[in-house]
Write a protein that holds these residues in place. Structure first.
Motif, mmCIF file in Angstrom:
data_model
loop_
_atom_site.group_PDB
_atom_site.id
_atom_site.type_symbol
_atom_site.label_atom_id
_atom_site.label_comp_id
_atom_site.label_asym_id
_atom_site.label_seq_id
_atom_site.Cartn_x
_atom_site.Cartn_y
_atom_site.Cartn_z
ATOM 1 N N ALA A 1 38.898 37.936 49.010
ATOM 2 C CA ALA A 1 39.228 38.076 47.637
ATOM 3 C C ALA A 1 40.627 38.406 47.620
ATOM 4 N N VAL A 2 40.980 39.380 48.341
ATOM 5 C CA VAL A 2 42.300 39.918 48.193
ATOM 6 C C VAL A 2 43.452 38.729 48.596
ATOM 7 N N ILE A 3 43.067 37.987 49.388
ATOM 8 C CA ILE A 3 44.290 36.949 49.912
ATOM 9 C C ILE A 3 44.101 35.953 48.781
ATOM 10 N N VAL A 4 43.044 35.547 48.085
ATOM 11 C CA VAL A 4 43.018 34.724 47.110
ATOM 12 C C VAL A 4 43.890 35.140 46.028
ATOM 13 N N ALA A 5 43.688 36.312 45.846
ATOM 14 C CA ALA A 5 44.474 36.965 44.694
ATOM 15 C C ALA A 5 45.945 36.958 44.894
ATOM 16 N N LEU B 1 51.725 31.726 43.604
ATOM 17 C CA LEU B 1 51.817 30.553 42.631
ATOM 18 C C LEU B 1 52.543 30.894 41.424
ATOM 19 N N PHE B 2 52.110 32.064 40.589
ATOM 20 C CA PHE B 2 52.765 32.620 39.466
ATOM 21 C C PHE B 2 54.219 32.784 39.774
ATOM 22 N N VAL B 3 54.495 33.431 40.702
ATOM 23 C CA VAL B 3 56.111 33.940 41.130
ATOM 24 C C VAL B 3 56.860 32.740 41.500
#
Length: 119
Positions: free
Chosen positions: A61-65, A71-73
């Motif tokens: 889950a942390v890797i997905v986050a 992506l946002f950066v």
């Protein structure tokens, strides 16, 4: 010292039969002991496995986050398509490298060596 009364005289077939019965009881007792030890260890291992699965789920889950954050950066710099392509390519590259290393370790672990090569 008190003298023990002499043991009753038993026939050889009776002694062999008793020996076989005692041997069977001994083997059954040993099997019960090993079974109890195995079940105890499996119970202890079960707790460790459950905790490890939970930890791996959290790491996933942390890797997905982190990938979504990346992506946002990258979106302002590369645009939505470029950022997605960059994150996907980098993720597949890292996954490929890890798979390649795992394959090499597996081959090394399962390699059959000659007796003279072992040291």
């Amino acid at each position: 010292m008190e003298e023990q009364p002499p043991p009753e005289q038993e026939s050889i077939p009776a002694l062999v039969s008793r020996l076989i019965d005692d041997g069977e009881q001994f083997v059954r007792a040993e099997l019960k002991l090993y079974r109890a030890r195995l079940l105890f260890r499996l119970d202890e291992a079960r707790n460790a496995i459950v905790l490890a699965v939970l930890a791996l789920s959290l790491v996933q889950a942390v890797i997905v986050a982190a990938l979504v954050g990346l992506l946002f950066v990258l979106r302002p710099l590369l645009g939505p398509g470029g950022a997605t392509a960059t994150v996907v390519a980098a993720g597949l590259g890292v996954a490929g490298l890890l798979a390649f290393l795992a394959w090499r370790f597996l081959l090394r672990a399962t390699e059959i060596k000659d007796r003279d090569d072992r040291r």
